[in-house]
Scaffold this motif. Structure first.
Motif, mmCIF file in Angstrom:
data_model
loop_
_atom_site.group_PDB
_atom_site.id
_atom_site.type_symbol
_atom_site.label_atom_id
_atom_site.label_comp_id
_atom_site.label_asym_id
_atom_site.label_seq_id
_atom_site.Cartn_x
_atom_site.Cartn_y
_atom_site.Cartn_z
ATOM 1 N N HIS A 1 43.286 67.782 74.265
ATOM 2 C CA HIS A 1 42.800 68.846 75.135
ATOM 3 C C HIS A 1 43.243 70.178 74.543
ATOM 4 O O HIS A 1 44.089 70.219 73.648
ATOM 5 N N PHE B 1 42.720 72.462 78.960
ATOM 6 C CA PHE B 1 41.277 72.499 79.146
ATOM 7 C C PHE B 1 40.644 71.348 78.370
ATOM 8 O O PHE B 1 41.094 71.020 77.273
ATOM 9 N N SER B 2 39.563 70.794 78.901
ATOM 10 C CA SER B 2 38.763 69.882 78.092
ATOM 11 C C SER B 2 38.088 70.730 77.018
ATOM 12 O O SER B 2 37.959 71.955 77.166
ATOM 13 N N THR C 1 32.341 80.949 75.689
ATOM 14 C CA THR C 1 30.954 81.408 75.711
ATOM 15 C C THR C 1 30.753 82.463 76.796
ATOM 16 O O THR C 1 30.122 83.504 76.560
ATOM 17 N N ARG D 1 46.451 68.325 84.150
ATOM 18 C CA ARG D 1 45.890 69.588 83.672
ATOM 19 C C ARG D 1 46.937 70.627 83.305
ATOM 20 O O ARG D 1 46.593 71.744 82.940
ATOM 21 N N ASP E 1 34.951 70.801 76.288
ATOM 22 C CA ASP E 1 33.749 71.374 76.898
ATOM 23 C C ASP E 1 34.091 72.553 77.810
ATOM 24 O O ASP E 1 33.396 73.571 77.806
ATOM 25 N N GLY E 2 35.155 72.425 78.590
ATOM 26 C CA GLY E 2 35.581 73.503 79.481
ATOM 27 C C GLY E 2 36.004 74.741 78.716
ATOM 28 O O GLY E 2 35.657 75.867 79.081
ATOM 29 N N TRP E 3 36.772 74.554 77.637
ATOM 30 C CA TRP E 3 37.225 75.670 76.816
ATOM 31 C C TRP E 3 36.043 76.349 76.127
ATOM 32 O O TRP E 3 35.950 77.578 76.093
ATOM 33 N N THR E 4 35.105 75.565 75.623
ATOM 34 C CA THR E 4 33.915 76.114 74.971
ATOM 35 C C THR E 4 33.090 76.929 75.970
ATOM 36 O O THR E 4 32.616 78.024 75.649
ATOM 37 N N ALA E 5 32.933 76.425 77.184
ATOM 38 C CA ALA E 5 32.187 77.148 78.223
ATOM 39 C C ALA E 5 32.879 78.463 78.571
ATOM 40 O O ALA E 5 32.231 79.501 78.748
ATOM 41 N N PHE E 6 34.202 78.445 78.667
ATOM 42 C CA PHE E 6 34.959 79.661 78.952
ATOM 43 C C PHE E 6 34.760 80.696 77.845
ATOM 44 O O PHE E 6 34.461 81.862 78.116
#
Length: 76
Positions: free
Chosen positions: A39, A55-56, A65, A6, A58-63
């Motif tokens: 990533h 970040f994955s 958002t 990571r 999905d993780g970056w997109t969630a952050f």
């Protein structure tokens, strides 16, 4: 900083770094993100040879958002 799946100890090894268009270059808390990687690497813009956090997608997109919706509170 120890290398893990990571983090990258020296972010200058990656290419494609950019700052947000909202950054005027005078802010002390600027981040840079690099395009074109599996990533999403993120680093402190003042530490170009320092570490990057990965970040994955999905993780970056969630952050992003959560930031846009105001769901993150400064200092927590």
């Amino acid at each position: 900083m120890a290398h893990s799946e990571r983090t990258i100890p020296n972010s200058s090894a990656l290419t494609g770094w950019y700052k947000s268009g909202y950054s005027d270059g005078h802010q002390a808390e600027c981040l840079e993100v690099a395009r074109g990687h599996t990533h999403v690497p993120v680093r402190d813009s003042k530490a170009v040879t320092g570490p990057a956090v990965l970040f994955s997608l999905d993780g970056w997109t969630a952050f992003l958002t959560a930031v846009k919706k105001g769901q993150l509170v400064h200092g927590q």
